[in-house]
Write an enzyme that holds these catalytic residues in place. Structure first.
Site, PDB file in Angstrom:
ATOM      1  N   LYS A  51      -0.697  -0.778  13.988  1.00 17.59           N
ATOM      2  CA  LYS A  51      -1.168  -2.108  13.689  1.00 17.59           C
ATOM      3  C   LYS A  51      -0.120  -2.919  12.934  1.00 17.59           C
ATOM      4  CE  LYS A  51      -5.960  -0.726  13.075  1.00 17.59           C
ATOM      5  NZ  LYS A  51      -7.051  -0.608  12.085  1.00 17.59           N
ATOM      6  N   ASP A 111      10.772   4.381   8.552  1.00 21.67           N
ATOM      7  CA  ASP A 111      10.855   5.189   7.341  1.00 21.67           C
ATOM      8  C   ASP A 111      11.542   6.497   7.731  1.00 21.67           C
ATOM      9  OD1 ASP A 111       9.799   7.195   5.313  1.00 21.67           O
ATOM     10  OD2 ASP A 111       8.936   5.371   4.484  1.00 21.67           O
ATOM     11  N   VAL A 166       5.837  -0.242   0.632  1.00 23.83           N
ATOM     12  CA  VAL A 166       5.684  -1.688   0.688  1.00 23.83           C
ATOM     13  C   VAL A 166       4.474  -2.078   1.512  1.00 23.83           C
ATOM     14  CG1 VAL A 166       8.114  -2.208   0.270  1.00 23.83           C
ATOM     15  CG2 VAL A 166       7.326  -1.827   2.616  1.00 23.83           C
TER      16      VAL A 166
END
Length: 192
Positions: A51, A111, A166
């Site tokens: 998403k 990441d 974040v």
């Protein structure tokens, strides 16, 4: 689900703004121009990884002036917390044959890179005319050893960030904070 009892508690978990709304808008416009120059009128297929990338995808497609189609996939490695499970699961796949397309994967953040690496290889195996990756955020310090050894990296990164969790601009923590118009460092404690 996060234990958020009030708007104040919700806001207290934002430690600081890392990338402003204006910085994001400028970077997205530049990325759109670069993609448009790269493809020079050739149609492309933008594939958003849901998403988290949907906000970035919406802005990026409006910044691109070559003909484009959009498609969506959903691949998960974060389920309800701030750490990756290490397992990548494709929960929604593309419905179309991509063999005739120049495909640009649009990702929110890289990441460890495991999720995107698996998605990239899955799509590469479907023989697109070309396959590129654009990511809003890149966290190279967290790259998984297998992904790093493969040499895999995005073709375009709008921002490189440190090893921080974040939220904002589509990125979430347990489904919250996607609606922030900026990128912020998230603090799991109420102390901020």
């Amino acid at each position: 689900m996060l234990d958020i009892q009030s708007t104040q508690t919700y806001q207290e978990r934002i430690r600081r703004t890392l990338i402003s709304e204006e910085e994001i808008a400028a970077a997205v416009q530049n990325a759109g121009k670069e993609i448009s120059l790269l493809y020079d009128g050739t149609p492309i297929l933008l594939v958003s990884i849901l998403k988290g990338a949907f906000v970035f995808m919406a802005d990026l497609m409006r910044a691109v002036d070559v003909p484009c189609e959009v498609a969506f996939m959903c691949a998960k490695s974060y389920y309800s917390g701030t750490f990756s499970t290490g397992t990548v699961k494709i929960t929604m796949d593309l419905e179309q044959d991509i063999s005739g397309y120049h495909v640009v994967i649009v990702e929110d953040i890289i990441d460890t890179g495991r999720t995107l690496y698996d998605v990239y290889n899955l799509l590469k195996g479907r023989n697109p005319r070309s396959l590129r990756v654009v990511t809003l955020l890149d966290k190279p310090s967290r790259r998984d050893a297998r992904v790093a050894q493969s040499g895999f990296k995005p073709d375009m990164s709008l921002f490189t960030i440190d090893d921080l969790f974040v939220v904002g601009y589509g990125l979430d923590c347990a489904e919250y904070y996607r609606n922030l118009p900026y990128i912020a460092e998230y603090s799991p404690s109420q102390e901020g």
